[in-house]
Design a protein around this motif. Structure first.
Motif, PDB file in Angstrom:
ATOM      1  N   ASN B 164       0.847  -1.191   0.000  1.00  0.00           N
ATOM      2  CA  ASN B 164       0.000   0.000   0.000  1.00  0.00           C
ATOM      3  C   ASN B 164       0.881   1.239   0.000  1.00  0.00           C
ATOM      4  O   ASN B 164       1.884   1.292   0.725  1.00  0.00           O
ATOM      5  CB  ASN B 164      -0.884   0.026   1.246  1.00  0.00           C
ATOM      6  CG  ASN B 164      -1.918  -1.074   1.217  1.00  0.00           C
ATOM      7  OD1 ASN B 164      -2.067  -1.775   0.211  1.00  0.00           O
ATOM      8  ND2 ASN B 164      -2.637  -1.224   2.313  1.00  0.00           N
ATOM      9  N   LEU B 165       0.488   2.221  -0.788  1.00  0.00           N
ATOM     10  CA  LEU B 165       1.285   3.439  -0.896  1.00  0.00           C
ATOM     11  C   LEU B 165       0.390   4.652  -0.712  1.00  0.00           C
ATOM     12  O   LEU B 165      -0.802   4.609  -0.983  1.00  0.00           O
ATOM     13  CB  LEU B 165       1.944   3.543  -2.283  1.00  0.00           C
ATOM     14  CG  LEU B 165       2.786   2.382  -2.801  1.00  0.00           C
ATOM     15  CD1 LEU B 165       3.309   2.714  -4.193  1.00  0.00           C
ATOM     16  CD2 LEU B 165       3.962   2.079  -1.881  1.00  0.00           C
ATOM     17  N   TRP B 166       1.009   5.724  -0.236  1.00  0.00           N
ATOM     18  CA  TRP B 166       0.346   7.033  -0.264  1.00  0.00           C
ATOM     19  C   TRP B 166       0.688   7.670  -1.595  1.00  0.00           C
ATOM     20  O   TRP B 166       1.859   7.737  -1.960  1.00  0.00           O
ATOM     21  CB  TRP B 166       0.847   7.929   0.864  1.00  0.00           C
ATOM     22  CG  TRP B 166       0.285   7.609   2.216  1.00  0.00           C
ATOM     23  CD1 TRP B 166       0.911   6.952   3.224  1.00  0.00           C
ATOM     24  CD2 TRP B 166      -1.015   7.962   2.718  1.00  0.00           C
ATOM     25  NE1 TRP B 166       0.085   6.852   4.317  1.00  0.00           N
ATOM     26  CE2 TRP B 166      -1.110   7.477   4.037  1.00  0.00           C
ATOM     27  CE3 TRP B 166      -2.112   8.650   2.175  1.00  0.00           C
ATOM     28  CZ2 TRP B 166      -2.237   7.628   4.826  1.00  0.00           C
ATOM     29  CZ3 TRP B 166      -3.252   8.809   2.951  1.00  0.00           C
ATOM     30  CH2 TRP B 166      -3.301   8.311   4.273  1.00  0.00           C
ATOM     31  N   ARG B 167      -0.339   8.131  -2.307  1.00  0.00           N
ATOM     32  CA  ARG B 167      -0.081   8.876  -3.536  1.00  0.00           C
ATOM     33  C   ARG B 167      -0.370  10.339  -3.280  1.00  0.00           C
ATOM     34  O   ARG B 167      -1.480  10.701  -2.891  1.00  0.00           O
ATOM     35  CB  ARG B 167      -0.960   8.378  -4.683  1.00  0.00           C
ATOM     36  CG  ARG B 167      -0.719   9.192  -5.948  1.00  0.00           C
ATOM     37  CD  ARG B 167      -1.321   8.590  -7.179  1.00  0.00           C
ATOM     38  NE  ARG B 167      -2.761   8.734  -7.177  1.00  0.00           N
ATOM     39  CZ  ARG B 167      -3.585   7.892  -7.802  1.00  0.00           C
ATOM     40  NH1 ARG B 167      -3.101   6.854  -8.459  1.00  0.00           N
ATOM     41  NH2 ARG B 167      -4.876   8.067  -7.766  1.00  0.00           N
ATOM     42  N   VAL B 168       0.655  11.164  -3.470  1.00  0.00           N
ATOM     43  CA  VAL B 168       0.524  12.599  -3.241  1.00  0.00           C
ATOM     44  C   VAL B 168       0.596  13.287  -4.605  1.00  0.00           C
ATOM     45  O   VAL B 168       1.629  13.246  -5.267  1.00  0.00           O
ATOM     46  CB  VAL B 168       1.634  13.102  -2.292  1.00  0.00           C
ATOM     47  CG1 VAL B 168       1.453  14.581  -2.004  1.00  0.00           C
ATOM     48  CG2 VAL B 168       1.638  12.286  -0.988  1.00  0.00           C
ATOM     49  N   VAL B 178       3.780  11.679  -6.212  1.00  0.00           N
ATOM     50  CA  VAL B 178       4.873  11.154  -5.397  1.00  0.00           C
ATOM     51  C   VAL B 178       4.305  10.013  -4.555  1.00  0.00           C
ATOM     52  O   VAL B 178       3.211  10.140  -3.986  1.00  0.00           O
ATOM     53  CB  VAL B 178       5.477  12.262  -4.506  1.00  0.00           C
ATOM     54  CG1 VAL B 178       6.600  11.717  -3.641  1.00  0.00           C
ATOM     55  CG2 VAL B 178       5.987  13.414  -5.368  1.00  0.00           C
ATOM     56  N   TYR B 179       5.034   8.914  -4.518  1.00  0.00           N
ATOM     57  CA  TYR B 179       4.543   7.722  -3.813  1.00  0.00           C
ATOM     58  C   TYR B 179       5.396   7.431  -2.587  1.00  0.00           C
ATOM     59  O   TYR B 179       6.622   7.414  -2.663  1.00  0.00           O
ATOM     60  CB  TYR B 179       4.551   6.519  -4.760  1.00  0.00           C
ATOM     61  CG  TYR B 179       3.503   6.637  -5.841  1.00  0.00           C
ATOM     62  CD1 TYR B 179       2.236   6.099  -5.656  1.00  0.00           C
ATOM     63  CD2 TYR B 179       3.767   7.325  -7.017  1.00  0.00           C
ATOM     64  CE1 TYR B 179       1.260   6.228  -6.626  1.00  0.00           C
ATOM     65  CE2 TYR B 179       2.796   7.462  -7.994  1.00  0.00           C
ATOM     66  CZ  TYR B 179       1.544   6.910  -7.790  1.00  0.00           C
ATOM     67  OH  TYR B 179       0.577   7.042  -8.751  1.00  0.00           O
ATOM     68  N   LEU B 187      10.372   6.736   0.456  1.00  0.00           N
ATOM     69  CA  LEU B 187       9.982   7.307  -0.830  1.00  0.00           C
ATOM     70  C   LEU B 187      10.107   6.221  -1.894  1.00  0.00           C
ATOM     71  O   LEU B 187      11.199   5.708  -2.145  1.00  0.00           O
ATOM     72  CB  LEU B 187      10.902   8.487  -1.171  1.00  0.00           C
ATOM     73  CG  LEU B 187      10.704   9.096  -2.555  1.00  0.00           C
ATOM     74  CD1 LEU B 187       9.379   9.809  -2.658  1.00  0.00           C
ATOM     75  CD2 LEU B 187      11.845  10.044  -2.890  1.00  0.00           C
ATOM     76  N   VAL B 188       8.979   5.834  -2.486  1.00  0.00           N
ATOM     77  CA  VAL B 188       9.009   4.782  -3.509  1.00  0.00           C
ATOM     78  C   VAL B 188       9.426   5.373  -4.850  1.00  0.00           C
ATOM     79  O   VAL B 188      10.240   4.797  -5.561  1.00  0.00           O
ATOM     80  CB  VAL B 188       7.630   4.088  -3.621  1.00  0.00           C
ATOM     81  CG1 VAL B 188       7.594   3.111  -4.773  1.00  0.00           C
ATOM     82  CG2 VAL B 188       7.307   3.380  -2.313  1.00  0.00           C
TER      83      VAL B 188
END
Lengths: 257, 255
Positions: B164-168, B178-179, B187-188
């Motif tokens: 799971n990632l945060w997408r900004v 930015v993931y 930082l992916v």
């Protein structure tokens, strides 16, 4: 008619020069799509590890480590075999120290590297065929940033090699026959036999010629497969007549069947 | 019915090659042009733009006060689940212990981490504010943050990612996203319109058509491309045999 005849001429001549690359593209492409990429990357050769850190095994703290090695970067507490260790970068080089007393353990020797390779290898009872320390001029498959490294070759199907960093005691990369073939296939696919990079002039020239040759080929496909009606109007080419007689032959065959 | 006549069967072979070449051309020509066209694109494209890192900047690390670092023994005892690794990391200039509970072979494989404040021992969740701040610190463009979303795989910009990632999302002319890994705060990567454009060409080159299986797989090991690759190989092979035959017959004459 001129379009048909010219297309045949240009298709024939251009393919004389780029036809071999078409074979290389399709053969290497077929190899790459048929071989499972995770197998190619040797993932099935690596054993799954499950170890957990025990508090009593960690007598030496991050604080002590930074007091002794003020320049340490990327500090990581983990395992080397069954021993809890710290790994960190010091002036761009990896260092391992014991998490029990802070004693330096790197670089590792041959027998330790062999043990680590065996622990990481998925097949137990693996026989090792050779062990070699590489400090300079790495083989094509190994990046210089991994040096110095121990290369451990297993006597097993597909001749796997594990590369264990002498400074970090970790598996940095691995190779086996099918991966080595894959790398060559990719090099031939992008026509860069040294750096395997797709932005080279040779590939550009051959691709452009291949594209033009294919367009002429498509014109030929049109003339050969379009209804015979079209062709009769286009003139009396010997081969058109031949293909017409062939299509009559086919029709006759179909009838007899 | 068997035809033992040698001459006949030889004639049959050559005309079969030609007819195969002709019919295979009809089957593969569309994809062949896609392969050649996208191949040319990969050759000519700007490889720096393709990375999606137009507005990426290196994260700066701060000096930490190592006297205040908690003893790792305490962190291990306080943790609910066992850890195989503890890494001293920085998030927004603050030191944290990153506990690895489960780790795949590669960083995009399914993994589980927790983040513990290295000075106080408090567990730090990567919430929406933290994710936004982490993304902002890796971004050097002038765009403002438009939205922050928690996304689950499959993620179009990083199809191989299993976590799971945060997408900004930033408001800039490249639509930069930015993931951030939702459990470790790592930082992916960055993605933007340039990278998505290149990804589209990869989708075409790998025949990873979403229309066929609902979502792109991000890979090239599937039956459709395997089938077309074999057909294309046969197509090229019949062409080669034809060319060799023309050469033998002396049909390559410069006049």
């Amino acid at each position: 008619m001129t379009l048909h005849r010219n297309s045949r001429k240009y298709h024939k001549w251009l393919m004389l020069f780029v036809g071999l690359q078409f074979i290389v593209w399709s053969a290497s492409g077929t190899y790459m799509v048929l071989m499972d990429i995770d197998y190619i990357h040797g993932d099935s050769f690596v054993a799954a590890k499950k170890q957990s850190l025990k508090p009593e095994k960690v007598q030496y703290s991050f604080r002590q480590l930074l007091a002794e090695h003020a320049q340490a970067k990327n500090i990581e507490l983990g395992f080397m075999l069954k021993q809890a260790v710290y790994r960190f970068s010091l002036n761009k080089e990896k260092v391992i120290i014991s998490a029990k007393d802070g004693q330096q353990l790197s670089p590792i020797n041959k027998s330790l590297a062999t043990e680590i390779a065996k622990q990481n290898y998925a097949h137990k009872n693996a026989v090792i065929s050779s062990v070699q320390l590489i400090t300079a001029e790495p083989p094509r498959e190994l990046s210089t940033r991994h040096l110095p490294v121990w290369r451990i070759d297993f006597d097993h199907f597909a001749s796997p090699s594990f590369y264990i960093s002498a400074n970090s005691a970790q598996l940095v990369t691995k190779r086996h026959s099918f991966w080595r073939i894959f790398d060559w296939m990719f090099a031939f696919h992008v026509m860069d036999y040294i750096d395997e990079s797709p932005d080279n002039k040779l590939l550009l020239i051959v691709s452009v010629l291949a594209f033009i040759a294919s367009i002429f080929g498509l014109v030929l496909t049109y003339y050969r497969l379009a209804p015979a009606q079209n062709k009769r109007n286009k003139g009396k080419s010997r081969r058109v007549k031949l293909s017409q007689s062939k299509s009559r032959e086919r029709a006759a065959n179909e009838k007899t069947e | 019915m068997k035809k033992p006549n040698n001459k006949r069967s030889k004639l049959f072979t050559l005309s079969t090659i030609k007819s195969l070449h002709k019919w295979l051309s009809l089957l593969v020509f569309m994809q062949l042009f896609i392969w050649l066209g996208t191949g040319l694109f990969f050759n000519l494209m700007d490889h720096d733009k393709a990375g999606g890192n137009q507005y990426r900047q290196a994260l700066v690390s701060q000096d930490i006060d190592h006297h205040r670092l908690l003893n790792p023994q305490r962190v291990l005892r306080a943790s609910n689940s066992p850890a195989s690794e503890i890494t001293l990391v920085q998030r927004l200039g603050q030191p944290y212990y990153l506990l690895t509970h489960d780790k795949g072979l590669y960083s995009h494989f399914d993994s589980h981490f927790s983040l513990v404040d290295a000075y106080t021992g408090t567990v730090k969740e990567i919430d929406i504010d933290m994710a936004s701040a982490l993304a902002q610190s890796s971004y050097r463009g002038s765009g403002k943050i438009a939205e922050v979303l928690l996304v689950m795989p499959p993620i179009a910009d990083f199809l191989k990612e299993q976590n799971n990632l945060w997408r900004v999302n930033f408001i800039d002319e490249l639509d930069t996203s930015v993931y951030i890994n939702a459990s470790s705060g790592r930082l992916v990567g960055h993605s933007n319109e340039d990278k998505r454009f290149v990804d589209f060409f990869f989708m075409l080159h790998f025949m990873d058509y979403p229309i066929l299986w609902g979502k792109p797989s991000g890979g090239f090991n599937h039956w459709l491309i395997s089938f077309f690759a074999i057909l294309t190989f046969l197509f090229c092979l019949t062409g080669l045999i034809w060319t060799v035959q023309l050469l033998i017959k002396g049909r390559y004459k410069v006049s």
